[in-house]
Write an enzyme that holds these catalytic residues in place. Structure first.
Site, PDB file in Angstrom:
ATOM      1  N   VAL A 144       1.063  -1.124  -0.330  1.00 14.89           N
ATOM      2  CA  VAL A 144       0.353   0.236  -0.248  1.00 14.89           C
ATOM      3  C   VAL A 144       1.259   1.374  -0.051  1.00 14.89           C
ATOM      4  O   VAL A 144       0.406   2.277  -0.726  1.00 14.89           O
ATOM      5  CB  VAL A 144      -1.018   0.125   1.456  1.00 14.89           C
ATOM      6  CG1 VAL A 144      -2.077   1.144   1.274  1.00 14.89           C
ATOM      7  CG2 VAL A 144      -1.784  -1.297   1.389  1.00 14.89           C
ATOM      8  N   HIS A 195       3.209   2.906   6.095  1.00 16.74           N
ATOM      9  CA  HIS A 195       2.049   2.662   6.641  1.00 16.74           C
ATOM     10  C   HIS A 195       2.109   1.543   7.763  1.00 16.74           C
ATOM     11  O   HIS A 195       3.222   0.836   7.291  1.00 16.74           O
ATOM     12  CB  HIS A 195       0.808   2.546   5.804  1.00 16.74           C
ATOM     13  CG  HIS A 195       0.471   3.443   4.235  1.00 16.74           C
ATOM     14  ND1 HIS A 195       0.036   4.819   4.984  1.00 16.74           N
ATOM     15  CD2 HIS A 195       0.378   3.001   3.418  1.00 16.74           C
ATOM     16  CE1 HIS A 195       0.066   4.894   3.215  1.00 16.74           C
ATOM     17  NE2 HIS A 195       0.196   4.962   2.596  1.00 16.74           N
ATOM     18  N   HIS A 244      -7.993  -2.269   0.855  1.00 13.53           N
ATOM     19  CA  HIS A 244      -5.941  -3.025   0.581  1.00 13.53           C
ATOM     20  C   HIS A 244      -6.004  -4.529   0.151  1.00 13.53           C
ATOM     21  O   HIS A 244      -4.581  -4.401   0.115  1.00 13.53           O
ATOM     22  CB  HIS A 244      -5.312  -2.094   1.329  1.00 13.53           C
ATOM     23  CG  HIS A 244      -5.809  -0.202   2.062  1.00 13.53           C
ATOM     24  ND1 HIS A 244      -5.423   0.175   0.327  1.00 13.53           N
ATOM     25  CD2 HIS A 244      -6.294   0.458   2.425  1.00 13.53           C
ATOM     26  CE1 HIS A 244      -5.175   1.377   0.953  1.00 13.53           C
ATOM     27  NE2 HIS A 244      -5.878   1.459   1.926  1.00 13.53           N
ATOM     28  N   GLU A 292      -7.963  -0.859  -7.779  1.00 10.41           N
ATOM     29  CA  GLU A 292      -7.517  -0.247  -8.213  1.00 10.41           C
ATOM     30  C   GLU A 292      -9.243   0.211  -9.263  1.00 10.41           C
ATOM     31  O   GLU A 292      -9.668   1.170 -10.138  1.00 10.41           O
ATOM     32  CB  GLU A 292      -6.252  -0.172  -9.358  1.00 10.41           C
ATOM     33  CG  GLU A 292      -5.566   0.292  -9.053  1.00 10.41           C
ATOM     34  CD  GLU A 292      -4.484  -0.501  -7.948  1.00 10.41           C
ATOM     35  OE1 GLU A 292      -3.627  -0.780  -7.187  1.00 10.41           O
ATOM     36  OE2 GLU A 292      -5.272  -1.813  -7.545  1.00 10.41           O
ATOM     37  N   ARG A 303      -6.440  11.052   8.994  1.00  4.54           N
ATOM     38  CA  ARG A 303      -7.727  10.693   8.570  1.00  4.54           C
ATOM     39  C   ARG A 303      -8.896  10.090   9.460  1.00  4.54           C
ATOM     40  O   ARG A 303      -7.870   8.707  10.507  1.00  4.54           O
ATOM     41  CB  ARG A 303      -8.163   9.890   7.489  1.00  4.54           C
ATOM     42  CG  ARG A 303      -9.161   9.451   6.596  1.00  4.54           C
ATOM     43  CD  ARG A 303      -8.982   8.504   5.477  1.00  4.54           C
ATOM     44  NE  ARG A 303      -9.682   7.560   6.743  1.00  4.54           N
ATOM     45  CZ  ARG A 303      -8.596   5.399   5.829  1.00  4.54           C
ATOM     46  NH1 ARG A 303      -7.667   5.844   5.654  1.00  4.54           N
ATOM     47  NH2 ARG A 303      -8.894   4.931   6.804  1.00  4.54           N
ATOM     48  N   TYR A 328      -7.238   4.889  -5.005  1.00  3.81           N
ATOM     49  CA  TYR A 328      -8.582   4.704  -4.545  1.00  3.81           C
ATOM     50  C   TYR A 328      -9.115   4.584  -3.029  1.00  3.81           C
ATOM     51  O   TYR A 328      -9.287   4.365  -2.923  1.00  3.81           O
ATOM     52  CB  TYR A 328      -8.696   3.498  -4.774  1.00  3.81           C
ATOM     53  CG  TYR A 328      -7.619   2.390  -4.406  1.00  3.81           C
ATOM     54  CD1 TYR A 328      -7.389   1.325  -3.015  1.00  3.81           C
ATOM     55  CD2 TYR A 328      -6.723   1.477  -5.557  1.00  3.81           C
ATOM     56  CE1 TYR A 328      -6.819   0.880  -2.293  1.00  3.81           C
ATOM     57  CE2 TYR A 328      -5.173   0.853  -4.767  1.00  3.81           C
ATOM     58  CZ  TYR A 328      -5.215   0.677  -3.464  1.00  3.81           C
ATOM     59  OH  TYR A 328      -4.242  -0.036  -3.027  1.00  3.81           O
TER      60      TYR A 328
END
Length: 342
Positions: free
Chosen positions: A19, A99, A240, A246, A286, A311
């Site tokens: 990711v 991440h 993910h 996608e 987020r 995405y």
């Protein structure tokens, strides 16, 4: 004006390595070449650091050189191995595009603090706090934010299955992108779900399911992005981990702006800002929440280095608020250089 020398760190040793690479590829498409001189630092899944030309498909095998980020503040940047000697590259700022573990939990932030290089995003305490969902719930709850009813298992601790109201979600306390998460509908599924979560973390979180809409809001400094809603056909969000995200998700779609009343939208944004402040976030984060039928906003989790893939939710939220990814990058860099997070 001289271009800013920006180090962009991507990849990493966590389960979210693929990711992160996709996020870096999206950043590469939107990074303004008139403003920045990028230095792409890719970390392989095994932990090797490589200076490469970009995050393209073959970055791990072609045109890269061993590199380290020096904790020596007099270097203020990279040490690159060149013909059995080290060359130094001084950086103006670092954009971590990592991440999960070792990227979103305060580890890379600690190295950057030692280096003295300004960096985008949350600092060490807020990164570590948000990464551990149980601690985030504790702090947010003390700030008056609603959180799910939950239990924490450490080591080999057990929970009485009769004490739970099903369905529940069993998840690693410190992981992301739904890795190791299971939805448990009855007692017979609980042991397997706990075992799966412990594969990712010794600390396990069990949460009662919250009845409501799954909504989120990205916060960039003092700016709130547009609220989105996750529309699920079944199961829970795990885009993910899908084979071809996608092309669209197998069970989810994202409604941006969220199809909720204006008053509820404002409340989600307000609550997201309050959570962002309570947890000490800086830069981009987020905030994922639930909106219940009675209008309560309940914290789900906070992503301090949210996905930036084609995405991902965060870029859509910011774009819908009038900030395309190029502008998001510019603002992140400006906040870092202005010392907004220190």
């Amino acid at each position: 004006m001289d271009k800013l020398k920006i180090g962009i760190i991507f990849g990493g040793c966590s389960e979210e390595h693929p990711v992160s690479v996709k996020s870096a590829q999206e950043v590469a498409k939107h990074l303004d070449p008139g403003k920045y001189e990028p230095f792409w630092i890719g970390i392989t899944a095994s932990g090797a650091w490589k200076l490469c030309d970009g995050p393209g498909a073959n970055w791990e095998s072609h045109g890269n050189r061993p590199v380290v980020l020096s904790p020596d503040r007099s270097v203020h940047g990279l040490l690159v191995l060149e013909r059995e000697r080290y060359d130094m590259i001084r950086l103006d700022v670092v954009l971590p595009v990592l991440h999960g573990k070792l990227g979103e939990d305060g580890a890379i932030q600690g190295l950057l603090e030692l280096s003295g290089i300004p960096y985008a995003g949350c600092d060490i305490p807020s990164s570590a706090l948000c990464m551990d969902k149980s601690l985030a719930y504790l702090v947010a709850g003390n700030a008056g934010i609603a959180t799910p009813r939950h239990w924490v298992l450490r080591g080999e601790e057990k929970v009485d299955p009769d004490s739970l109201t099903y369905p529940v979600f069993v998840k690693p306390a410190r992981s992301g992108s739904s890795f190791g998460v299971s939805k448990v509908s009855g007692q017979e599924e609980l042991p397997g779900a706990i075992k799966t979560a412990r594969h990712y973390d010794a600390k396990v979180l069990i949460e009662e399911a919250v009845a409501g809409s799954e909504v989120g809001c990205a916060i960039l400094g003092g700016v709130a992005g547009e609220v989105d809603r996750v529309a699920l056909s079944h199961g829970f969000l795990r885009i993910h981990q899908e084979s071809d995200p996608e092309s669209g998700s197998e069970n989810s779609a994202f409604v941006v702006p969220a199809d909720i009343p204006a008053q509820a939208r404002s409340l989600v944004q307000e609550t997201a800002r309050a959570i962002y402040r309570a947890l000490g976030c800086k830069g981009l984060a987020r905030v994922d929440t639930f909106l219940t039928g009675d209008g309560t906003v309940v914290l789900n989790e906070v992503n301090t280095l949210p996905g930036l893939t084609s995405y991902s939710r965060c870029p859509r939220m910011m774009a819908a608020a009038g900030l395309p990814l190029a502008d998001v990058i510019d603002r992140l860099v400006t906040l870092a250089l202005d010392g907004e997070k220190r």
